[in-house]
Every structure is written in C-alpha cells, then in structure tokens.
Write a protein that holds these residues in place. Sequence first.
Motif, PDB file in Angstrom:
ATOM      1  N   LEU A   1      -3.542   4.185   0.466  1.00  0.00           N
ATOM      2  CA  LEU A   1      -4.009   3.596  -0.786  1.00  0.00           C
ATOM      3  C   LEU A   1      -3.533   2.151  -0.889  1.00  0.00           C
ATOM      4  CD1 LEU A   1      -5.516   4.259  -3.480  1.00  0.00           C
ATOM      5  CD2 LEU A   1      -3.260   4.719  -4.472  1.00  0.00           C
TER       6      LEU A   1
ATOM      7  N   GLN B   1      -3.522   9.786   4.045  1.00  0.00           N
ATOM      8  CA  GLN B   1      -4.300   8.942   3.154  1.00  0.00           C
ATOM      9  C   GLN B   1      -3.546   7.638   2.911  1.00  0.00           C
ATOM     10  OE1 GLN B   1      -5.081  11.355  -0.349  1.00  0.00           O
ATOM     11  NE2 GLN B   1      -6.890  12.229   0.640  1.00  0.00           N
TER      12      GLN B   1
ATOM     13  N   CYS C   1       0.861  -1.179   0.000  1.00  0.00           N
ATOM     14  CA  CYS C   1       0.000   0.000   0.000  1.00  0.00           C
ATOM     15  C   CYS C   1       0.902   1.234   0.000  1.00  0.00           C
ATOM     16  CB  CYS C   1      -0.908  -0.003   1.230  1.00  0.00           C
ATOM     17  SG  CYS C   1      -0.015  -0.036   2.796  1.00  0.00           S
TER      18      CYS C   1
ATOM     19  N   TYR D   1     -13.880   7.863   7.712  1.00  0.00           N
ATOM     20  CA  TYR D   1     -14.802   7.697   6.600  1.00  0.00           C
ATOM     21  C   TYR D   1     -15.430   9.029   6.222  1.00  0.00           C
ATOM     22  CZ  TYR D   1     -14.225   2.764   7.487  1.00  0.00           C
ATOM     23  OH  TYR D   1     -13.675   1.533   7.663  1.00  0.00           O
ATOM     24  N   ALA D   2     -15.712   9.182   4.955  1.00  0.00           N
ATOM     25  CA  ALA D   2     -16.316  10.437   4.477  1.00  0.00           C
ATOM     26  C   ALA D   2     -17.752  10.542   4.997  1.00  0.00           C
ATOM     27  CB  ALA D   2     -16.294  10.480   2.966  1.00  0.00           C
TER      28      ALA D   2
ATOM     29  N   GLU E   1      -6.370  -0.508  -5.411  1.00  0.00           N
ATOM     30  CA  GLU E   1      -7.472   0.413  -5.168  1.00  0.00           C
ATOM     31  C   GLU E   1      -7.194   1.742  -5.861  1.00  0.00           C
ATOM     32  OE1 GLU E   1     -10.214  -0.287  -3.380  1.00  0.00           O
ATOM     33  OE2 GLU E   1      -9.566  -2.295  -2.796  1.00  0.00           O
ATOM     34  N   THR E   2      -8.276   2.465  -6.166  1.00  0.00           N
ATOM     35  CA  THR E   2      -8.087   3.767  -6.804  1.00  0.00           C
ATOM     36  C   THR E   2      -8.478   4.919  -5.883  1.00  0.00           C
ATOM     37  OG1 THR E   2     -10.262   3.509  -7.815  1.00  0.00           O
ATOM     38  CG2 THR E   2      -8.350   2.929  -9.159  1.00  0.00           C
ATOM     39  N   ASN E   3      -9.281   4.610  -4.864  1.00  0.00           N
ATOM     40  CA  ASN E   3      -9.711   5.664  -3.943  1.00  0.00           C
ATOM     41  C   ASN E   3      -8.944   5.563  -2.632  1.00  0.00           C
ATOM     42  OD1 ASN E   3     -11.737   6.736  -5.657  1.00  0.00           O
ATOM     43  ND2 ASN E   3     -13.089   5.051  -5.067  1.00  0.00           N
ATOM     44  N   PRO E   4      -8.115   6.571  -2.321  1.00  0.00           N
ATOM     45  CA  PRO E   4      -7.392   6.533  -1.054  1.00  0.00           C
ATOM     46  C   PRO E   4      -8.353   6.663   0.126  1.00  0.00           C
ATOM     47  CG  PRO E   4      -7.008   8.622  -2.177  1.00  0.00           C
ATOM     48  CD  PRO E   4      -7.801   7.779  -3.119  1.00  0.00           C
ATOM     49  N   LEU E   5      -7.994   6.037   1.256  1.00  0.00           N
ATOM     50  CA  LEU E   5      -8.763   6.095   2.493  1.00  0.00           C
ATOM     51  C   LEU E   5      -8.080   7.080   3.426  1.00  0.00           C
ATOM     52  CD1 LEU E   5      -8.923   2.210   2.904  1.00  0.00           C
ATOM     53  CD2 LEU E   5     -10.809   3.679   2.140  1.00  0.00           C
ATOM     54  N   LYS E   6      -8.864   7.986   3.986  1.00  0.00           N
ATOM     55  CA  LYS E   6      -8.278   8.910   4.956  1.00  0.00           C
ATOM     56  C   LYS E   6      -8.107   8.199   6.305  1.00  0.00           C
ATOM     57  CE  LYS E   6      -9.689  13.097   4.935  1.00  0.00           C
ATOM     58  NZ  LYS E   6     -10.549  14.303   4.980  1.00  0.00           N
TER      59      LYS E   6
END
Lengths: 123, 123
Positions: free
Chosen positions: A88, A86, A62, A122-123, A92-97
């Motif tokens: 990644l 973030q 990651c 999470y957003a 995956e293409t969307n990073p997680l905060k």
Amino acid sequence: MAGDPEAVAKAFTDHFYSTFDTARANLAGLYQDQSMLTFEGQKFQGTQAIMQKLTSLPFQQCKHHISSLDAQPSLSGGVLVFVTGQLLPEGETNPLKFSQTFHLAPVGGSFVVTNDLFRLNYA
Amino acid sequence: MAGDPEAVAKAFTDHFYSTFDTARANLAGLYQDQSMLTFEGQKFQGTQAIMQKLTSLPFQQCKHHISSLDAQPSLSGGVLVFVTGQLLPEGETNPLKFSQTFHLAPVGGSFVVTNDLFRLNYA
C-alpha cells in the motif's frame, strides 16, 4: 550452511520490508555488486543500479503486508525466500498484490541478497 | 554456466506446464532426491514425495496461463525462474491466480528442479 531457512527468511523479511517502508535508502547494505534485481520485468545489477531504482519509485513511504512466507535452503548454502503479500503506497487506498523471491547468500555471519525478483499481481 | 537464463526459463516452463496440464506423472524426471517442493506451505522432499503430492491434487487436468516469466542466473550456476499466472482446473470456470519459483540446477546438459515453491494468490 544456511541455518534454519524459515528463521532466516522471517528475520530477513522483517528487516527488509520495515526498512523498505520507512527508510528505503538503508537497503543498500543488503545488496552487493553481483546482486540482481528484476522489478516488473526491468533488470538491474549491482548495489548502485538497484538502489537507484528502488529509491526512484513514485512514493516515499508505503506499507507491506505479508500474506505468505516460504523458505528453502539452496544448493549453494543460501536461502530461497518466497513472499506473497500486499503493498500500500502512501496516499493510496487500494493495496496492490505482489509476489517476490529473494535468494540470500551467507556472507560473514549474515546474508546478502544475490537475487531479487518482484512482480505485482494484477487482478 | 547457465547459458541464457531467459531461454532456459522459457523452455523449462513450456515443458513443465504443458506436462503438468496433460500428463502430470511425467514430471518425475525433473526432480531428484534433493529436490524440495513447498506447495501452499506444505513441504515435500525427493521425487517420490513430490510426485505423490502433485499427482494427488483434486483434478486430473488443468490449464496454466503464464502472466509473467522472469529469470536470473544464480551463484551456483543454476537459474532462478519466477512465474506469475492463472491456473484453471478442469470443470472450473474461475481461474486461480498463482505465483511459483523454481531453482534449476544444471545436470548433464539439462536441468533439474532443486527448489519449487508454489502459492495461490487469493483475491
């Protein structure tokens, strides 16, 4: 005495996240039997339990990107390290905060992680 | 000895955020001269400097919503408290995500904040 907390925090996080991202099993040397990890609310104590958790995450590699890095000396002579950033996982293409707090204790001229608390934001 | 870290963390954050949201000046009793605050990267030390910062934020009232609350005992007999959540200043409609870490030290049967690190988590 913790030296310069910012310098300790920068050196530690550079090492921690680059190791996490490429060779996670090598993090074992940073923990000890008293170390605690709270990972998304799950609690683990000791090098073995912590490494079992970290190496069983559902991705092999990651990338961590650090957004903010703050540090303070703690009363016990350690350093508190507070990270937001973030994450990644590979594929995956969307990073997680995420947010993460470490408490580092000085041991023999270096530092070990006595406390590690990790949360995804999470957003 | 820190008692039950989770219970300490819950009681502390209930008190801290309800006071922050309605009567911020009353937080002064939770800090002392050694206390450190890092607020969005700005550093403050001591009750007076910390309270000057907290009471000069550009809103009088706000609401904190806690998304996650984690706690661990620290080696010095204190409690590490790790919070993620949302902050809604009065008059605003979009809550701001935040992360905050406290290190609490036991003093005379209660706890004081020795370390406070706060960051907004921008989208």
